[in-house]
Design a protein around this motif. Structure first.
Motif, mmCIF file in Angstrom:
data_model
loop_
_atom_site.group_PDB
_atom_site.id
_atom_site.type_symbol
_atom_site.label_atom_id
_atom_site.label_comp_id
_atom_site.label_asym_id
_atom_site.label_seq_id
_atom_site.Cartn_x
_atom_site.Cartn_y
_atom_site.Cartn_z
ATOM 1 N N CYS A 79 0.853 -1.187 0.000
ATOM 2 C CA CYS A 79 0.000 0.000 0.000
ATOM 3 C C CYS A 79 0.888 1.237 0.000
ATOM 4 C CB CYS A 79 -0.905 0.006 1.229
ATOM 5 S SG CYS A 79 -1.971 1.462 1.321
ATOM 6 N N PHE A 80 0.675 2.115 -0.990
ATOM 7 C CA PHE A 80 1.415 3.362 -1.116
ATOM 8 C C PHE A 80 0.467 4.533 -0.896
ATOM 9 C CE2 PHE A 80 3.630 0.379 -3.997
ATOM 10 C CZ PHE A 80 4.880 0.384 -3.385
ATOM 11 N N LEU A 81 0.907 5.507 -0.099
ATOM 12 C CA LEU A 81 0.111 6.701 0.137
ATOM 13 C C LEU A 81 0.455 7.774 -0.881
ATOM 14 C CD1 LEU A 81 0.334 6.960 4.021
ATOM 15 C CD2 LEU A 81 -1.563 6.075 2.644
ATOM 16 N N THR A 82 -0.533 8.579 -1.218
ATOM 17 C CA THR A 82 -0.362 9.669 -2.182
ATOM 18 C C THR A 82 -1.156 10.882 -1.726
ATOM 19 O OG1 THR A 82 -0.600 10.284 -4.521
ATOM 20 C CG2 THR A 82 -2.304 8.853 -3.610
ATOM 21 N N GLU A 83 -0.700 12.045 -2.151
ATOM 22 C CA GLU A 83 -1.460 13.276 -1.937
ATOM 23 C C GLU A 83 -2.240 13.649 -3.191
ATOM 24 O OE1 GLU A 83 1.374 16.162 -0.567
ATOM 25 O OE2 GLU A 83 1.648 15.129 1.353
ATOM 26 N N THR A 84 -2.003 12.935 -4.288
ATOM 27 C CA THR A 84 -2.692 13.179 -5.557
ATOM 28 C C THR A 84 -4.097 12.583 -5.483
ATOM 29 O OG1 THR A 84 -0.570 13.035 -6.708
ATOM 30 C CG2 THR A 84 -2.575 12.801 -8.045
ATOM 31 N N PRO A 85 -5.123 13.324 -5.892
ATOM 32 C CA PRO A 85 -6.489 12.773 -5.862
ATOM 33 C C PRO A 85 -6.589 11.473 -6.668
ATOM 34 C CG PRO A 85 -6.539 15.130 -6.302
ATOM 35 C CD PRO A 85 -5.098 14.716 -6.379
ATOM 36 N N LEU A 86 -7.386 10.555 -6.174
ATOM 37 C CA LEU A 86 -7.524 9.256 -6.855
ATOM 38 C C LEU A 86 -8.127 9.400 -8.245
ATOM 39 C CD1 LEU A 86 -8.502 6.749 -4.022
ATOM 40 C CD2 LEU A 86 -6.244 7.322 -4.934
ATOM 41 N N THR A 87 -8.921 10.446 -8.481
ATOM 42 C CA THR A 87 -9.452 10.656 -9.839
ATOM 43 C C THR A 87 -8.305 10.902 -10.822
ATOM 44 O OG1 THR A 87 -9.839 12.984 -9.277
ATOM 45 C CG2 THR A 87 -11.736 11.476 -9.132
ATOM 46 N N ASP A 88 -7.262 11.613 -10.377
ATOM 47 C CA ASP A 88 -6.082 11.817 -11.226
ATOM 48 C C ASP A 88 -5.365 10.499 -11.477
ATOM 49 O OD1 ASP A 88 -6.790 14.483 -11.042
ATOM 50 O OD2 ASP A 88 -4.968 15.105 -9.975
ATOM 51 N N TRP A 89 -5.265 9.667 -10.441
ATOM 52 C CA TRP A 89 -4.642 8.352 -10.605
ATOM 53 C C TRP A 89 -5.450 7.489 -11.578
ATOM 54 C CZ3 TRP A 89 0.017 6.633 -9.567
ATOM 55 C CH2 TRP A 89 0.793 7.306 -8.632
ATOM 56 N N GLN A 90 -6.778 7.539 -11.477
ATOM 57 C CA GLN A 90 -7.609 6.744 -12.379
ATOM 58 C C GLN A 90 -7.345 7.129 -13.827
ATOM 59 O OE1 GLN A 90 -11.164 7.790 -10.053
ATOM 60 N NE2 GLN A 90 -11.713 5.607 -10.099
ATOM 61 N N ALA A 91 -7.265 8.420 -14.106
ATOM 62 C CA ALA A 91 -6.999 8.887 -15.470
ATOM 63 C C ALA A 91 -5.590 8.485 -15.909
ATOM 64 C CB ALA A 91 -7.170 10.400 -15.549
ATOM 65 N N HIS A 92 -4.612 8.642 -15.034
ATOM 66 C CA HIS A 92 -3.222 8.288 -15.323
ATOM 67 C C HIS A 92 -3.092 6.798 -15.650
ATOM 68 C CE1 HIS A 92 1.167 8.229 -14.790
ATOM 69 N NE2 HIS A 92 1.000 7.207 -13.968
ATOM 70 N N LEU A 93 -3.692 5.961 -14.831
ATOM 71 C CA LEU A 93 -3.612 4.510 -15.046
ATOM 72 C C LEU A 93 -4.358 4.101 -16.318
ATOM 73 C CD1 LEU A 93 -4.134 3.478 -11.323
ATOM 74 C CD2 LEU A 93 -1.980 3.338 -12.614
ATOM 75 N N ALA A 94 -5.518 4.695 -16.560
ATOM 76 C CA ALA A 94 -6.291 4.384 -17.764
ATOM 77 C C ALA A 94 -5.495 4.734 -19.019
ATOM 78 C CB ALA A 94 -7.625 5.133 -17.748
#
Length: 134
Positions: A79-94
């Motif tokens: 498990c890695f913590l981030t300060e970036t919103p998960l919506t940004d991660w979803q777009a990045h991963l997609a």
């Protein structure tokens, strides 16, 4: 006499099928950086750096000693913590074609509630990306 106490996690080891593939994934998908180092035994080692921590990579075909009793690819759950919103991660991963297995879902982290996404790395290790819930 009091029991000695630990203060932090310095590094952990992932046993991986292919170091280059692992490095590509963790640097591109998760923004870590690569470090090549040479310990006292003179071998060449590879690590992934993020924050104040690192992940040392051991090749599954010839893991370095000392090692876990049964080292193997795909056996970790991180498990890695981030300060970036998960919506940004979803777009990045997609954009990278990395499927999200689950999430966002509420979980409990080491310091309280977190909101998490779950993905898999090239060896099948479960990777959780989480933001603290304040």
């Amino acid at each position: 006499m009091t029991t000695p106490r630990l203060t932090a996690l310095d590094h952990l080891v992932l046993t991986v099928t292919d170091i280059d593939t692992t490095v590509d994934f963790y640097t591109d998908a998760l923004g870590m950086r690569i470090e090549v180092f040479h310990p006292a035994d003179g071998s060449r080692r590879t690590a992934l750096i993020f924050g104040h921590q690192k992940i040392n990579l051991h090749p599954a075909a010839a893991p370095f000693d000392p090692k876990a009793a049964q080292p193997g690819p795909g056996t970790a759950d991180l498990c890695f913590l981030t300060e970036t919103p998960l919506t940004d991660w979803q777009a990045h991963l997609a954009a990278r074609g990395i499927p999200i297995e689950e999430g966002p879902v509420r979980r409990t982290g080491a310091n309280g509630p977190i909101l998490s996404l779950y993905i898999r790395d090239p060896d099948g290790n479960l990777i959780e990306i989480a933001t603290p819930i304040i």
